[in-house]
Scaffold this active site. Structure first.
Site, PDB file in Angstrom:
ATOM      1  N   ASP A 108       0.842  -1.098   0.114  1.00 33.74           N
ATOM      2  CA  ASP A 108       0.081  -0.210  -0.011  1.00 33.74           C
ATOM      3  C   ASP A 108       0.963   1.284  -0.040  1.00 33.74           C
ATOM      4  O   ASP A 108       0.555   2.360  -0.618  1.00 33.74           O
ATOM      5  CB  ASP A 108      -0.969  -0.159   1.057  1.00 33.74           C
ATOM      6  CG  ASP A 108      -2.274  -0.711   0.746  1.00 33.74           C
ATOM      7  OD1 ASP A 108      -2.953  -0.502  -0.194  1.00 33.74           O
ATOM      8  OD2 ASP A 108      -2.598  -1.850   1.401  1.00 33.74           O
ATOM      9  N   TYR A 145      -3.073  -0.175   8.821  1.00 38.99           N
ATOM     10  CA  TYR A 145      -2.095  -1.066   9.178  1.00 38.99           C
ATOM     11  C   TYR A 145      -1.404  -0.674  10.378  1.00 38.99           C
ATOM     12  O   TYR A 145      -1.369  -1.232  11.583  1.00 38.99           O
ATOM     13  CB  TYR A 145      -1.041  -1.222   8.050  1.00 38.99           C
ATOM     14  CG  TYR A 145      -1.649  -1.978   6.769  1.00 38.99           C
ATOM     15  CD1 TYR A 145      -2.546  -2.984   6.904  1.00 38.99           C
ATOM     16  CD2 TYR A 145      -1.410  -1.546   5.604  1.00 38.99           C
ATOM     17  CE1 TYR A 145      -3.052  -3.517   5.894  1.00 38.99           C
ATOM     18  CE2 TYR A 145      -1.717  -2.196   4.428  1.00 38.99           C
ATOM     19  CZ  TYR A 145      -2.671  -3.218   4.713  1.00 38.99           C
ATOM     20  OH  TYR A 145      -3.230  -3.565   3.406  1.00 38.99           O
ATOM     21  N   HIS A 242     -10.081  -1.608  -7.390  1.00 35.73           N
ATOM     22  CA  HIS A 242      -8.716  -1.295  -8.335  1.00 35.73           C
ATOM     23  C   HIS A 242      -8.594  -2.447  -9.391  1.00 35.73           C
ATOM     24  O   HIS A 242      -7.763  -1.883 -10.317  1.00 35.73           O
ATOM     25  CB  HIS A 242      -7.409  -1.291  -7.245  1.00 35.73           C
ATOM     26  CG  HIS A 242      -7.812  -0.375  -6.167  1.00 35.73           C
ATOM     27  ND1 HIS A 242      -6.982  -0.192  -4.917  1.00 35.73           N
ATOM     28  CD2 HIS A 242      -8.728   0.499  -6.059  1.00 35.73           C
ATOM     29  CE1 HIS A 242      -7.439   0.524  -3.963  1.00 35.73           C
ATOM     30  NE2 HIS A 242      -8.620   1.118  -4.622  1.00 35.73           N
TER      31      HIS A 242
HETATM   32 FE   FE2 Z   1      -4.513  -0.762  -0.951  1.00 37.08          FE
HETATM   33 FE   FE2 Z   2      -4.974  -1.037  -4.561  1.00 31.63          FE
END
Ligand code: FE2
Ligand code: FE2
Length: 360
Positions: A108, A145, A242
């Site tokens: 990420d 996270y 995505h």
């Molecule tokens: Fe993500």
């Molecule tokens: Fe993503």
């Protein structure tokens, strides 16, 4: 017309959706010589003004996807982690839990930084804005996270999760490989490099996250870490949008001639994901093992290839070995099915908004 703008016009004269311009250039920030006419609109290498002109849109799928992405909106801090007990996990579960977080944090982080680099080359505003929404979501994921780490992980282990790549050679090599593909394009922005970035991104969004996600669902199925798993589910839902976004971009951009190298990249991605899953999950976790992770990764890879009109490359992996976990996490859009481990009504509404997340 200035000399510069004449050159720019020449670079964007083709009208097909394929990338053909010899000089592979970013869209200009403001392009007064451009046009927002739909007949001239192109996904890549177009000549738009770069205004987000949405009165008319060419790519109708983008409008639909935007609605889904808006409906998924969430922030981590609204999800309670009070009942999550890291200390009740086995030592193996703790190791896998923190190791998976280390890799997800990397993914990420790089997406937050790199998706704008892709958006720079998109010349259809209805698609460009989706990449901006995605970038925001990737930052939210990275923040999630940290929220999980801060809420459930003992203080003395927290920095080690971020720094794991420094000592874990397998994680380091993997991170380096993924970043390297994206960095190569930044250092030398060619048309072929951009196409590779699109596939690398599709594989990242469509393959790399998923063994890790299943581990969280497995814990939740066993009544452990249900708060963290609910957050993972929200991330999972975003990631599936995505995948859809990149599937569309690829479908608009690629030809049959691209198939061979796309398959090669996919095989490499599968090998790496399997090696990582063997390393971090292995045969130590009740409910997942090396065999199921490999089967699942190949199953997913076939699905991702079929979605971009390439035949499956792996045999004997038609069944999803983790379907039961996905069903209990309600990743198939049925609402909170009996036996589900999340009871929030929001998941019911959000999943129904797109008619099932497994359909992408
Ligand atoms: Fe993500
Ligand atoms: Fe993503």
């Amino acid at each position: 017309m200035s000399e510069t703008s004449i050159i720019d016009q020449q670079a964007f004269t083709n009208t097909s959706t394929q990338i053909e311009n010899p000089e592979f250039k970013k869209a200009r920030l403001f392009n007064p010589d451009g046009t927002d006419e739909l007949t001239e609109r192109k996904l890549i290498g177009g000549n738009s003004t770069n205004l987000i002109q949405l009165n008319n849109t060419k790519y109708k799928w983008a409008t639909k996807l935007k609605t889904t992405m808006y409906a998924n909106f969430w922030i981590p801090q609204k999800n309670s982690l009070q009942s999550d007990r890291f200390d009740l996990l086995t030592e193996d579960q703790k190791e896998t839990f923190t190791g998976i977080l280390s890799f997800l944090i990397f993914l990420d982080s790089i997406q937050t930084a790199n998706v704008p680099n892709i958006a720079d080359y998109i010349t259809a505003p209805e698609v460009k804005m989706l990449l901006a929404i995605q970038t925001f979501q990737e930052a939210i994921h990275a923040d999630s996270y940290q929220y999980i780490i801060e809420s459930v992980i003992p203080r003395e282990l927290r920095n080690g999760i971020y720094d794991r790549w420094r000592d874990d050679k397998i994680l380091f090599e993997r991170n380096k490989f993924i970043a390297g593909e994206f960095q190569a394009f930044l250092d030398n922005p060619t048309e072929q490099g951009f196409k590779r970035v699109l596939i690398a991104n599709y594989l990242l969004e469509g393959l790399y996250f998923y063994n890790g996600f299943q581990f969280f669902y497995l814990l939740a199925a066993q009544g452990a870490m249900t708060g963290a798993s609910r957050i993972i589910k929200l991330i999972n839902k975003d990631e599936l949008t995505h995948v859809t976004l990149f599937r569309h971009i690829i479908s608009e951009t690629f030809t049959e001639a691209d198939h061979d190298w796309v398959i090669e990249m996919t095989k490499k991605a599968v090998d790496q994901e399997v090696a990582w899953a063997h390393h971090i999950i292995g045969d130590r976790i009740l409910g997942m093992d090396k065999k199921s992770c490999e089967h699942y990764t190949k199953h997913l890879a076939n699905r991702r290839l079929v979605a971009i009109k390439i035949d499956p490359i792996y045999e004997g992996v038609e069944e999803n070995p983790y379907r039961h976990l996905e069903e209990r996490a309600d990743m198939h859009g049925e609402g909170n099915a009996k036996g589900g481990f999340f009871t929030d009504s929001a998941s019911y509404n959000q999943s129904n908004a797109v008619g099932g997340f497994d359909k992408f």
